[in-house]
Design a protein around this motif. Structure first.
Motif, PDB file in Angstrom:
ATOM      1  N   TRP A  53       0.813  -1.207   0.000  1.00 46.32           N
ATOM      2  CA  TRP A  53       0.000   0.000   0.000  1.00 46.32           C
ATOM      3  C   TRP A  53       0.850   1.261   0.000  1.00 46.32           C
ATOM      4  CZ3 TRP A  53      -4.715   1.077  -1.224  1.00 46.32           C
ATOM      5  CH2 TRP A  53      -5.219   2.336  -0.909  1.00 46.32           C
ATOM      6  N   HIS A  54       1.975   1.247   0.718  1.00 45.95           N
ATOM      7  CA  HIS A  54       2.798   2.457   0.796  1.00 45.95           C
ATOM      8  C   HIS A  54       3.412   2.810  -0.557  1.00 45.95           C
ATOM      9  CE1 HIS A  54       5.964  -0.581   1.139  1.00 45.95           C
ATOM     10  NE2 HIS A  54       6.795   0.349   0.752  1.00 45.95           N
ATOM     11  N   THR A  55       3.581   1.832  -1.433  1.00 47.64           N
ATOM     12  CA  THR A  55       4.129   2.090  -2.761  1.00 47.64           C
ATOM     13  C   THR A  55       3.084   2.695  -3.690  1.00 47.64           C
ATOM     14  OG1 THR A  55       5.625   0.235  -2.507  1.00 47.64           O
ATOM     15  CG2 THR A  55       5.283   1.031  -4.746  1.00 47.64           C
ATOM     16  N   VAL A  56       1.864   2.200  -3.583  1.00 47.60           N
ATOM     17  CA  VAL A  56       0.793   2.644  -4.477  1.00 47.60           C
ATOM     18  C   VAL A  56       0.250   4.001  -4.071  1.00 47.60           C
ATOM     19  CG1 VAL A  56      -1.539   2.102  -5.266  1.00 47.60           C
ATOM     20  CG2 VAL A  56       0.164   0.302  -5.073  1.00 47.60           C
ATOM     21  N   ASN A  57       0.114   4.221  -2.784  1.00 44.61           N
ATOM     22  CA  ASN A  57      -0.481   5.472  -2.318  1.00 44.61           C
ATOM     23  C   ASN A  57       0.324   6.003  -1.136  1.00 44.61           C
ATOM     24  OD1 ASN A  57      -2.079   7.607  -1.657  1.00 44.61           O
ATOM     25  ND2 ASN A  57      -3.986   6.452  -1.570  1.00 44.61           N
ATOM     26  N   SER A  58       1.458   6.579  -1.437  1.00 45.56           N
ATOM     27  CA  SER A  58       2.332   7.071  -0.361  1.00 45.56           C
ATOM     28  C   SER A  58       1.746   8.283   0.353  1.00 45.56           C
ATOM     29  CB  SER A  58       3.711   7.400  -0.916  1.00 45.56           C
ATOM     30  OG  SER A  58       3.608   8.400  -1.907  1.00 45.56           O
ATOM     31  N   SER A  59       0.734   8.931  -0.229  1.00 47.50           N
ATOM     32  CA  SER A  59       0.139  10.093   0.422  1.00 47.50           C
ATOM     33  C   SER A  59      -0.888   9.701   1.479  1.00 47.50           C
ATOM     34  CB  SER A  59      -0.506  11.015  -0.612  1.00 47.50           C
ATOM     35  OG  SER A  59      -1.604  10.352  -1.225  1.00 47.50           O
ATOM     36  N   HIS A  60      -1.271   8.440   1.500  1.00 50.51           N
ATOM     37  CA  HIS A  60      -2.248   7.989   2.498  1.00 50.51           C
ATOM     38  C   HIS A  60      -1.804   6.658   3.074  1.00 50.51           C
ATOM     39  CE1 HIS A  60      -5.964   7.076   4.568  1.00 50.51           C
ATOM     40  NE2 HIS A  60      -6.009   5.922   3.938  1.00 50.51           N
ATOM     41  N   ALA A  61      -1.147   6.718   4.197  1.00 46.72           N
ATOM     42  CA  ALA A  61      -0.769   5.476   4.882  1.00 46.72           C
ATOM     43  C   ALA A  61      -2.024   4.880   5.506  1.00 46.72           C
ATOM     44  CB  ALA A  61       0.263   5.771   5.958  1.00 46.72           C
ATOM     45  N   LEU A  62      -2.147   3.564   5.418  1.00 41.25           N
ATOM     46  CA  LEU A  62      -3.290   2.916   6.053  1.00 41.25           C
ATOM     47  C   LEU A  62      -3.153   3.022   7.570  1.00 41.25           C
ATOM     48  CD1 LEU A  62      -3.706  -0.397   4.015  1.00 41.25           C
ATOM     49  CD2 LEU A  62      -5.093   1.654   3.864  1.00 41.25           C
ATOM     50  N   SER A  63      -4.263   3.268   8.216  1.00 44.72           N
ATOM     51  CA  SER A  63      -4.261   3.296   9.677  1.00 44.72           C
ATOM     52  C   SER A  63      -4.198   1.851  10.181  1.00 44.72           C
ATOM     53  CB  SER A  63      -5.536   3.967  10.196  1.00 44.72           C
ATOM     54  OG  SER A  63      -6.663   3.149   9.938  1.00 44.72           O
ATOM     55  N   GLU A  64      -3.887   1.701  11.454  1.00 41.84           N
ATOM     56  CA  GLU A  64      -3.865   0.354  12.043  1.00 41.84           C
ATOM     57  C   GLU A  64      -5.227  -0.316  11.890  1.00 41.84           C
ATOM     58  OE1 GLU A  64      -1.497  -1.695  13.350  1.00 41.84           O
ATOM     59  OE2 GLU A  64      -0.143  -0.215  12.500  1.00 41.84           O
ATOM     60  N   LYS A  65      -6.297   0.446  12.068  1.00 39.10           N
ATOM     61  CA  LYS A  65      -7.645  -0.117  11.925  1.00 39.10           C
ATOM     62  C   LYS A  65      -7.896  -0.572  10.495  1.00 39.10           C
ATOM     63  CE  LYS A  65     -12.573   0.730  12.503  1.00 39.10           C
ATOM     64  NZ  LYS A  65     -12.867  -0.255  11.508  1.00 39.10           N
ATOM     65  N   GLU A  66      -7.497   0.220   9.516  1.00 37.98           N
ATOM     66  CA  GLU A  66      -7.686  -0.171   8.121  1.00 37.98           C
ATOM     67  C   GLU A  66      -6.898  -1.441   7.796  1.00 37.98           C
ATOM     68  OE1 GLU A  66      -8.492   4.011   5.790  1.00 37.98           O
ATOM     69  OE2 GLU A  66      -6.482   3.657   6.583  1.00 37.98           O
ATOM     70  N   ILE A  67      -5.689  -1.542   8.302  1.00 42.71           N
ATOM     71  CA  ILE A  67      -4.881  -2.742   8.085  1.00 42.71           C
ATOM     72  C   ILE A  67      -5.571  -3.947   8.721  1.00 42.71           C
ATOM     73  CG2 ILE A  67      -2.693  -3.885   8.636  1.00 42.71           C
ATOM     74  CD1 ILE A  67      -1.405  -1.036   8.464  1.00 42.71           C
ATOM     75  N   ARG A  68      -6.027  -3.791   9.954  1.00 43.35           N
ATOM     76  CA  ARG A  68      -6.736  -4.897  10.632  1.00 43.35           C
ATOM     77  C   ARG A  68      -7.987  -5.290   9.861  1.00 43.35           C
ATOM     78  NH1 ARG A  68      -5.620  -1.929  15.309  1.00 43.35           N
ATOM     79  NH2 ARG A  68      -7.761  -1.182  15.343  1.00 43.35           N
ATOM     80  N   ASP A  69      -8.707  -4.305   9.334  1.00 43.74           N
ATOM     81  CA  ASP A  69      -9.928  -4.587   8.576  1.00 43.74           C
ATOM     82  C   ASP A  69      -9.632  -5.389   7.306  1.00 43.74           C
ATOM     83  OD1 ASP A  69     -11.422  -3.276  10.489  1.00 43.74           O
ATOM     84  OD2 ASP A  69     -11.723  -1.458   9.283  1.00 43.74           O
ATOM     85  N   VAL A  70      -8.583  -5.007   6.586  1.00 42.39           N
ATOM     86  CA  VAL A  70      -8.222  -5.732   5.366  1.00 42.39           C
ATOM     87  C   VAL A  70      -7.806  -7.162   5.714  1.00 42.39           C
ATOM     88  CG1 VAL A  70      -6.579  -5.864   3.442  1.00 42.39           C
ATOM     89  CG2 VAL A  70      -7.609  -3.670   4.052  1.00 42.39           C
ATOM     90  N   VAL A  71      -6.989  -7.315   6.743  1.00 42.14           N
ATOM     91  CA  VAL A  71      -6.550  -8.659   7.158  1.00 42.14           C
ATOM     92  C   VAL A  71      -7.754  -9.488   7.607  1.00 42.14           C
ATOM     93  CG1 VAL A  71      -5.180  -9.950   8.852  1.00 42.14           C
ATOM     94  CG2 VAL A  71      -4.200  -7.961   7.691  1.00 42.14           C
TER      95      VAL A  71
END
Length: 86
Positions: free
Chosen positions: A40-58
């Motif tokens: 995600w950091h490579t595709v959209n470096s202007s918006h880092a995923l929050s911990e909650k967003e990462i947990r939601d995707v996982v």
């Protein structure tokens, strides 16, 4: 969610059965270079995923795990065609 379209195409039941939640988390954050999937950091470096967003995707990915990995067929026994027990 561009990087995840590649992830969804490349995921299969065997992979989901074997990968740990931490492995999925790592794939979300840094990608899977072996599959040419950027993190995600490579595709959209202007918006880092929050911990909650990462947990939601996982959690979403884990929700697609098979409850019976490696069991593509029904485990119910059936009678043989001639009526004999298998």
């Amino acid at each position: 969610l561009f990087p995840y379209t590649t992830l969804f195409r490349s995921l299969n039941a065997s992979y989901l059965a074997l990968v740990s939640p931490q492995g999925l988390r790592t794939a979300v954050i840094v990608g899977r270079p072996d599959l040419n999937m950027p993190g995600w950091h490579t595709v959209n470096s202007s918006h880092a995923l929050s911990e909650k967003e990462i947990r939601d995707v996982v959690a979403f990915l884990l929700s697609h795990r098979s409850s019976t990995p490696g069991q593509p067929y029904s485990t119910k026994s059936s009678a043989a065609p001639n009526g004999a027990k298998p």
